[in-house]
Design a protein around this motif. Structure first.
Motif, PDB file in Angstrom:
ATOM      1  N   LEU A  70       0.527   8.190   1.820  1.00  0.00           N
ATOM      2  CA  LEU A  70      -0.764   8.124   2.506  1.00  0.00           C
ATOM      3  C   LEU A  70      -1.930   8.058   1.535  1.00  0.00           C
ATOM      4  CD1 LEU A  70      -0.145  10.677   5.401  1.00  0.00           C
ATOM      5  CD2 LEU A  70      -0.218   8.181   5.551  1.00  0.00           C
ATOM      6  N   SER A  71      -1.691   8.428   0.285  1.00  0.00           N
ATOM      7  CA  SER A  71      -2.736   8.370  -0.720  1.00  0.00           C
ATOM      8  C   SER A  71      -2.990   6.946  -1.210  1.00  0.00           C
ATOM      9  CB  SER A  71      -2.373   9.251  -1.925  1.00  0.00           C
ATOM     10  OG  SER A  71      -2.289  10.611  -1.548  1.00  0.00           O
ATOM     11  N   LEU A  72      -2.063   6.039  -0.925  1.00  0.00           N
ATOM     12  CA  LEU A  72      -2.227   4.654  -1.353  1.00  0.00           C
ATOM     13  C   LEU A  72      -3.323   3.969  -0.546  1.00  0.00           C
ATOM     14  CD1 LEU A  72       1.555   3.687  -1.574  1.00  0.00           C
ATOM     15  CD2 LEU A  72       0.051   4.375  -3.449  1.00  0.00           C
ATOM     16  N   GLU A  73      -4.087   3.132  -1.180  1.00  0.00           N
ATOM     17  CA  GLU A  73      -5.222   2.480  -0.518  1.00  0.00           C
ATOM     18  C   GLU A  73      -4.799   1.704   0.727  1.00  0.00           C
ATOM     19  OE1 GLU A  73      -9.020   1.777   0.306  1.00  0.00           O
ATOM     20  OE2 GLU A  73      -8.336   2.987  -1.390  1.00  0.00           O
ATOM     21  N   GLU A  74      -3.685   0.967   0.619  1.00  0.00           N
ATOM     22  CA  GLU A  74      -3.274   0.156   1.753  1.00  0.00           C
ATOM     23  C   GLU A  74      -2.868   1.013   2.949  1.00  0.00           C
ATOM     24  OE1 GLU A  74       0.121  -0.068  -1.338  1.00  0.00           O
ATOM     25  OE2 GLU A  74      -2.069  -0.016  -1.275  1.00  0.00           O
ATOM     26  N   ALA A  75      -2.381   2.230   2.681  1.00  0.00           N
ATOM     27  CA  ALA A  75      -2.003   3.111   3.781  1.00  0.00           C
ATOM     28  C   ALA A  75      -3.226   3.670   4.491  1.00  0.00           C
ATOM     29  CB  ALA A  75      -1.147   4.262   3.262  1.00  0.00           C
ATOM     30  N   ARG A  76      -4.349   3.769   3.797  1.00  0.00           N
ATOM     31  CA  ARG A  76      -5.547   4.361   4.381  1.00  0.00           C
ATOM     32  C   ARG A  76      -6.357   3.349   5.175  1.00  0.00           C
ATOM     33  NH1 ARG A  76      -7.339   7.411  -0.977  1.00  0.00           N
ATOM     34  NH2 ARG A  76      -8.069   5.302  -1.363  1.00  0.00           N
ATOM     35  N   GLU A  77      -5.947   2.089   5.159  1.00  0.00           N
ATOM     36  CA  GLU A  77      -6.733   1.059   5.817  1.00  0.00           C
ATOM     37  C   GLU A  77      -6.437   0.940   7.312  1.00  0.00           C
ATOM     38  OE1 GLU A  77      -6.074  -2.437   3.571  1.00  0.00           O
ATOM     39  OE2 GLU A  77      -7.401  -1.824   1.911  1.00  0.00           O
ATOM     40  N   ASN A  78      -5.521   1.753   7.837  1.00  0.00           N
ATOM     41  CA  ASN A  78      -5.274   1.752   9.276  1.00  0.00           C
ATOM     42  C   ASN A  78      -6.570   2.109   9.994  1.00  0.00           C
ATOM     43  OD1 ASN A  78      -2.475   1.267   8.925  1.00  0.00           O
ATOM     44  ND2 ASN A  78      -2.199   3.412   8.400  1.00  0.00           N
ATOM     45  N   ASN A  79      -7.017   1.262  10.908  1.00  0.00           N
ATOM     46  CA  ASN A  79      -8.362   1.418  11.444  1.00  0.00           C
ATOM     47  C   ASN A  79      -8.439   2.031  12.825  1.00  0.00           C
ATOM     48  OD1 ASN A  79      -7.322  -0.675  12.897  1.00  0.00           O
ATOM     49  ND2 ASN A  79      -8.764  -2.230  12.180  1.00  0.00           N
ATOM     50  N   SER A  80      -7.382   2.655  13.287  1.00  0.00           N
ATOM     51  CA  SER A  80      -7.441   3.385  14.547  1.00  0.00           C
ATOM     52  C   SER A  80      -6.509   4.587  14.466  1.00  0.00           C
ATOM     53  CB  SER A  80      -7.049   2.493  15.725  1.00  0.00           C
ATOM     54  OG  SER A  80      -5.646   2.279  15.757  1.00  0.00           O
ATOM     55  N   VAL A  81      -6.795   5.587  15.270  1.00  0.00           N
ATOM     56  CA  VAL A  81      -5.952   6.778  15.286  1.00  0.00           C
ATOM     57  C   VAL A  81      -4.536   6.412  15.706  1.00  0.00           C
ATOM     58  CG1 VAL A  81      -5.510   8.914  16.557  1.00  0.00           C
ATOM     59  CG2 VAL A  81      -7.775   8.479  15.607  1.00  0.00           C
ATOM     60  N   THR A  82      -4.419   5.593  16.735  1.00  0.00           N
ATOM     61  CA  THR A  82      -3.094   5.192  17.222  1.00  0.00           C
ATOM     62  C   THR A  82      -2.288   4.480  16.141  1.00  0.00           C
ATOM     63  OG1 THR A  82      -3.928   4.970  19.480  1.00  0.00           O
ATOM     64  CG2 THR A  82      -1.865   3.848  18.962  1.00  0.00           C
ATOM     65  N   THR A  83      -2.950   3.598  15.394  1.00  0.00           N
ATOM     66  CA  THR A  83      -2.268   2.877  14.315  1.00  0.00           C
ATOM     67  C   THR A  83      -1.794   3.833  13.228  1.00  0.00           C
ATOM     68  OG1 THR A  83      -3.602   0.902  14.704  1.00  0.00           O
ATOM     69  CG2 THR A  83      -2.500   1.071  12.579  1.00  0.00           C
ATOM     70  N   ARG A  84      -2.654   4.784  12.853  1.00  0.00           N
ATOM     71  CA  ARG A  84      -2.277   5.767  11.822  1.00  0.00           C
ATOM     72  C   ARG A  84      -1.110   6.627  12.293  1.00  0.00           C
ATOM     73  NH1 ARG A  84      -5.196   6.436   7.426  1.00  0.00           N
ATOM     74  NH2 ARG A  84      -4.400   8.542   7.108  1.00  0.00           N
ATOM     75  N   GLN A  85      -1.165   7.051  13.540  1.00  0.00           N
ATOM     76  CA  GLN A  85      -0.104   7.905  14.069  1.00  0.00           C
ATOM     77  C   GLN A  85       1.234   7.171  14.099  1.00  0.00           C
ATOM     78  OE1 GLN A  85      -1.990   9.016  17.785  1.00  0.00           O
ATOM     79  NE2 GLN A  85      -2.471  11.050  17.006  1.00  0.00           N
ATOM     80  N   GLU A  86       1.223   5.933  14.546  1.00  0.00           N
ATOM     81  CA  GLU A  86       2.464   5.166  14.620  1.00  0.00           C
ATOM     82  C   GLU A  86       2.978   4.828  13.227  1.00  0.00           C
ATOM     83  OE1 GLU A  86       5.831   3.166  15.637  1.00  0.00           O
ATOM     84  OE2 GLU A  86       4.623   4.614  16.753  1.00  0.00           O
ATOM     85  N   TYR A  87       2.073   4.559  12.305  1.00  0.00           N
ATOM     86  CA  TYR A  87       2.468   4.292  10.918  1.00  0.00           C
ATOM     87  C   TYR A  87       3.220   5.489  10.348  1.00  0.00           C
ATOM     88  CZ  TYR A  87       1.845   3.433   5.881  1.00  0.00           C
ATOM     89  OH  TYR A  87       2.042   3.253   4.536  1.00  0.00           O
TER      90      TYR A  87
END
Length: 265
Positions: A70-87
């Motif tokens: 999650l510290s990687l830049e590409e992992a932080r680019e998820n732009n919605s809560v739902t997207t982050r949760q599913e990721y």
């Protein structure tokens, strides 16, 4: 097992913070226990915090790796809560399904996240249920309330946490974020659940910045993630909270200018 509580703090502008607190005990049957087990994790480079209940071995080994991902830049680019949760759910399921089936036992991982910063940010909270038999991970997403209140109580101490929370809800401090932590500490001090023990551990997520680890002043000692800080080790550079959720200094006394919080009456 364990005692885990998660709650949201809300101010006049909306949700402002999320917290996860656990005890620090792991047990082997009815004969052995250890009170310095880490059960909470904060990502110091991304807006994510975690806690777990149930089987210890898998989350203790795997969550530090999740934090690195999650510290990687590409992992932080998820732009919605739902997207982050599913990721996050998909990462955990991928590894959990490859874990030796005979060594899998049921557990739950709680995950709080945030998208954006400031008043316009959005918080998210989910309980990830890892099924030992199927190797799958199910997400239960909890709606963020509009007033300060608990999000979940989990673990063998769940009933005692609910009871202590109800008592604080009837006090002058009812309906506040600090009441949730104070009630958690009270339940732990009562020692009614033999599978919960040690010092409380606490992680937080605010409107700005990554997740943070908070230290706890507990029974004349200072603890981080359940581990006692030995004498002579500097305790600067971290916020220390007492049972009443007040910021304290090296003498365990409330810091000058810190918010005063009353005990339950």
């Amino acid at each position: 097992m364990t005692s885990l509580a998660a709650w949201v703090g809300v101010d006049s502008r909306g949700p402002a913070s999320l917290y996860i607190a656990t005890d620090s005990r792991i047990s082997w049957g009815d004969t052995h226990s250890w009170d310095s087990a880490r059960k909470t994790f904060a990502c110091h480079k991304s807006p994510d915090i975690f806690g777990y209940v149930g089987y210890v071995f898998f989350p203790a080994l795997f969550l530090p790796t999740v934090i690195e991902i999650l510290s990687l830049e590409e992992a932080r680019e998820n732009n919605s809560v739902t997207t982050r949760q599913e990721y996050l759910r998909s990462i955990i399921e991928h590894v959990w399904s490859s874990f030796p089936p005979k060594e899998r036992y049921d557990l739950s991982i709680v995950h709080a996240t945030r998208v954006g910063e400031g008043v316009a940010c959005e918080f998210g909270f989910q309980i990830l249920k890892l099924d030992a038999k199927s190797g799958t991970v199910e997400s239960e997403r909890i709606e963020i309330p509009t007033s300060s209140s608990h999000l979940t109580f989990l673990g063998s101490g769940e009933g005692h946490l609910k009871s202590a929370s109800a008592k604080w809800a009837e006090s002058d401090s009812g309906g506040t974020s600090r009441a949730q932590f104070s009630s958690f500490c009270d339940a732990l001090k009562e020692r009614k659940d033999r599978r919960s023990g040690g010092a409380p551990q606490l992680v937080a997520l605010h409107r700005k910045n990554p997740g943070i680890t908070l230290g706890v002043s507990w029974e004349e000692g200072f603890y981080i993630n359940g581990m006692a800080i030995q004498e002579g080790v500097s305790i600067q550079g971290i916020s220390w909270m007492n049972r009443l959720f007040e910021r304290v200094g090296v003498d365990h006394k409330r810091l000058p200018g810190a918010q005063v919080h009353a005990d339950r009456r």
